[in-house]
Design an enzyme around this catalytic site. Structure first.
Site, PDB file in Angstrom:
ATOM      1  N   GLY A 113     -29.097  20.436 -65.993  1.00  0.00           N
ATOM      2  CA  GLY A 113     -29.799  21.138 -64.916  1.00  0.00           C
ATOM      3  C   GLY A 113     -28.915  21.345 -63.692  1.00  0.00           C
ATOM      4  O   GLY A 113     -29.124  22.296 -62.925  1.00  0.00           O
ATOM      5  N   GLU A 136     -26.794  18.202 -73.454  1.00  0.00           N
ATOM      6  CA  GLU A 136     -28.183  18.244 -73.934  1.00  0.00           C
ATOM      7  C   GLU A 136     -28.349  17.782 -75.374  1.00  0.00           C
ATOM      8  O   GLU A 136     -29.385  17.213 -75.739  1.00  0.00           O
ATOM      9  CB  GLU A 136     -28.755  19.662 -73.795  1.00  0.00           C
ATOM     10  CG  GLU A 136     -29.064  20.094 -72.369  1.00  0.00           C
ATOM     11  CD  GLU A 136     -27.848  20.608 -71.628  1.00  0.00           C
ATOM     12  OE1 GLU A 136     -26.734  20.573 -72.202  1.00  0.00           O
ATOM     13  OE2 GLU A 136     -28.004  21.029 -70.474  1.00  0.00           O
ATOM     14  N   ASP A 144     -28.912  24.446 -72.130  1.00  0.00           N
ATOM     15  CA  ASP A 144     -29.888  25.423 -71.625  1.00  0.00           C
ATOM     16  C   ASP A 144     -29.548  25.780 -70.194  1.00  0.00           C
ATOM     17  O   ASP A 144     -28.372  25.787 -69.834  1.00  0.00           O
ATOM     18  CB  ASP A 144     -31.318  24.888 -71.815  1.00  0.00           C
ATOM     19  CG  ASP A 144     -31.603  23.658 -70.971  1.00  0.00           C
ATOM     20  OD1 ASP A 144     -30.640  22.983 -70.559  1.00  0.00           O
ATOM     21  OD2 ASP A 144     -32.790  23.374 -70.716  1.00  0.00           O
ATOM     22  N   THR A 434     -25.623  63.375 -52.408  1.00  0.00           N
ATOM     23  CA  THR A 434     -24.479  63.958 -51.713  1.00  0.00           C
ATOM     24  C   THR A 434     -25.040  64.870 -50.632  1.00  0.00           C
ATOM     25  O   THR A 434     -25.730  65.848 -50.946  1.00  0.00           O
ATOM     26  CB  THR A 434     -23.622  64.788 -52.682  1.00  0.00           C
ATOM     27  OG1 THR A 434     -23.282  63.962 -53.784  1.00  0.00           O
ATOM     28  CG2 THR A 434     -22.359  65.281 -51.995  1.00  0.00           C
TER      29      THR A 434
END
Ligand code: NAD
Length: 637
Positions: A113, A136, A144, A434
């Site tokens: 995290g 993880e 993740d 333009t």
């Protein structure tokens, strides 16, 4: 909340994690507080950049606080975890797409995290104590928080290695792997943060950065690539077990601690992500498919039990022998249907007025990048992914940014009269049409008086560039307004040049298009001459496109049908860039030349020829390259 400090100091929004005793592990409340601050600062003109740092010298952030997830998951409540992860991923996504620089200072551990909040910003600073990892798989999850995106983009097979072994990267390796940007000795960080707060400018970071010596992972790349090139966990384990080397033994030992199901899914996710359509959105969607099922069907609860509850470090993984059936991987990564991750907008609400040939694909690209885009066009046209408004007001009110892409300066001024009073203070108006320099400056002054930022940002690159997101923007306006617009230019284009104050973008555009008009005429008349000389058009293209007569009009937008890359000539000269728009631009160039007494004979002649073509020769409604059949039909008389 005492776990986090959120404040604005000088020109910087500052978020400091304050749980050093828990290695700054991020709680749900901290995650929501960070998101709230980022949302507020996204459109606050006083905040020019965001600094993310943490107290203590042991960790920036060691990961998400997983104790609560375990408590709810073991009671059979999987919804809490699913909501936690979905909200966390939304924050990661927001940091990645944040419209202002996000500078993170990553001392000590930055893991899981912590990577999600620390490694998606624009300036990621590492020092001698930095240790970055995606661990993880050790608790039965997969990398993740958007980490799979970085792993998939890492050189060679480093992503598979980092994801399945949870190996830690030092500063040098983190930069090599794409998790960090700059190495700066930590003793300098406090002064640098003060400078960032004082100036709101990130130049000091680049100046302070030095290049560290290569880290151990860079030196191990040959081994990593050799063993991790397989497409499944089984492939990787087979080659590692077949080799008697320190690298193979050490790697097997590291992988032996981790969940085989998680490692197999990690490798599968990286396989699926690699390729041309790699985006953070796709990475987060795949990650969430796994994490949403991780408590019920994966090894997550067992991983937490062994790591932090019983602390026996002896998890009983599924498929402990490493033989994970492909079906088990597929089941974890199947689409979630209605439960799929919804990231929502990225904090930017954009109004887009003028969804014509150029505006429609530009607006669609902004929507595709995750912005909330509401569009309006008097002709009732729409664009993919864009919410259609019924009026200018509806596409303007409450928007952070309003973009206009309109035919000319008069229309721009009329639309601006409706748009500017309806915009919220601090928002930014970007005109990509333009138009004449005077109209651009008048609209900028009107916007300034209403407390808005304003950028004139005409484009080059045509409809191909608009569709492909490869336009060049030439911008005029203040630094702050340009900075607010820049993240959107980066989505719609490949380059944005800040040319100067209000009107400078239009000045650059007018000069560019004077060259373009004259060059298109030169290219068309040369093709018509070549035809009459009996020279084959393809041969003419083959020679000129690689000789000194080459130009954008020849090489990228060839006016001869069937020659060169696909262009409006291949579509019966349907615009593309309409001849009357070129006539308008050439008119603007001569109007400007007149105003400043510049001698522009080629521009003047190009204007006369396009006027004749549009007004007397049926060129109106055709692409500006339809000058070729016009020349073909004529003789010298
Ligand atoms: P376009 O005519 O296809 O699009 C302009 C759109 O503006 C139209 O759909 C029109 O209905 C809409 N419009 C007009 N008045 C409006 C109003 N009051 N409110 C809302 N919508 C309104 O033109 P385009 O080719 O998309 O070009 C747009 C601008 O970009 C022009 O200024 C042009 O010079 C410039 N440009 C075009 C190209 C090109 O290759 N087409 C390249 C560079 C720059």
């Amino acid at each position: 909340m005492t776990d986090i400090s959120i404040s604005v100091t000088g020109k910087a929004g500052r978020i400091t994690l304050q749980r050093p005793e828990a290695l700054n592990a991020m709680t749900y409340e901290m995650c929501l507080a960070i998101e709230d601050a980022l949302d507020k600062w996204a459109t606050d003109a006083a905040v020019q950049l965001v600094v993310l740092d943490a107290e203590g010298d042991r960790a920036f952030c060691s990961g998400g606080d997983i104790a609560e997830l375990y408590a709810t998951g073991t009671k059979g409540d999987y919804a809490y975890g699913q909501k936690f992860w979905a909200d966390e991923y939304r924050l990661n996504h927001k940091i990645f797409h944040y419209p202002k620089p996000v500078v993170s200072f990553l001392q000590g551990f930055t893991m899981g995290g912590g990577v999600g909040i620390g490694c998606h910003g624009s300036h990621r600073i590492v020092g001698d104590s930095s240790q970055i990892a995606m661990p993880e798989c050790g608790i039965g999850l997969i990398p993740d928080v958007g980490g799979s995106l970085m792993l998939a983009l890492a050189p060679g097979r480093l992503g598979e290695y980092l994801g399945t072994t949870a190996a830690r990267m030092n500063a040098s390796d983190a930069i090599f792997a794409g998790f960090a940007d700059h190495y700066i000795p930590e003793a300098q960080w406090a002064d640098l943060i003060s400078t960032l707060e004082m100036t709101g400018d990130t130049d000091c970071l680049v100046e302070a950065a030095t290049i560290p010596d290569p880290g151990p992972l860079q030196e191990a790349m040959a081994d990593i690539n050799r063993h991790f090139h397989g497409v499944s966990l089984g492939d990787v384990l087979t080659t590692l077990k077949g080799e008697d080397s320190d690298f193979a033994r050490d790697t097997l030992k590291r992988m032996g601690r981790n969940s085989p199901l998680s490692m197999a899914c990690t490798i599968e996710v990286l396989n699926r992500l690699r390729g041309p359509s790699l985006t953070l959105e796709k990475a987060l969607d795949l990650e969430y498919r796994f994490t949403a099922r991780a408590m019920e069907h994966g090894d997550f609860l067992e991983g937490i039990r062994a790591a932090i509850i019983d602390k026996d470090r002896a998890p009983k993984w599924q498929y402990a022998d490493g033989a994970v059936p492909p079906m088990a991987v597929s089941k974890m990564l199947m689409p979630l249907g209605k439960m799929a991750l919804k990231l929502g907008g990225t904090g930017m609400k954009i109004g887009f007025i003028g969804l014509g040939n150029m505006g429609a694909p530009m607006a669609a690209n902004l929507a595709k990048a995750g912005h909330d885009v509401t569009g309006f066009d008097v002709a009732g046209t729409t664009a993919e992914g864009v919410v259609t408004a019924e009026s200018v007001g509806e596409a303007t009110k409450g928007m952070d940014i309003v973009i206009t892409m309109l035919p000319n300066g008069d229309i721009l001024r009329t639309v601006a009269n409706d748009v500017i009073p309806a915009m919220k203070p601090g928002a930014t108006l970007i005109d990509c049409s333009t138009v004449d320099v005077e109209s651009a400056r008048a609209v900028a002054a009107q916007a300034d008086a209403a407390g808005l930022g304003c950028v004139d940002a005409p484009v080059s690159g045509g409809i191909g560039g608009a569709a492909g997101g490869t336009l060049t923007f030439m911008a005029g306006g203040t630094d702050a307004a340009f900075d607010a617009a820049k993240p959107l230019f980066d989505i719609m284009g490949q380059k944005a040049v800040h040319c100067g104050d209000a009107g400078a973008g239009q000045a650059a555009k007018i000069c560019n298009n004077m060259i373009l008009g004259a060059t298109m005429i030169a290219t068309c008349e040369a093709f018509a001459l070549a035809d009459k000389l009996g020279l084959d058009r393809q041969k003419m293209f083959d020679v000129v496109s690689t000789s000194s007569g080459y130009s954008w009009t020849m090489n990228a937008y060839c006016p001869a049908p069937g020659i060169g890359p696909h262009s409006p000539a291949d579509n019966d000269y349907q615009p593309g860039f309409a001849a009357e728009l070129m006539l308008k631009d050439l008119g603007l160039s001569q109007q400007a030349a007149e105003a400043v007494d510049a001698d522009t004979p080629m521009g003047q002649r190009a204007l006369e020829l396009y006027r004749q073509f549009v007004e007397d020769e049926g060129g109106k409604g055709k692409d500006f390259s339809a000058m070729l059949p016009r020349f073909s039909d004529r003789g010298r008389g």
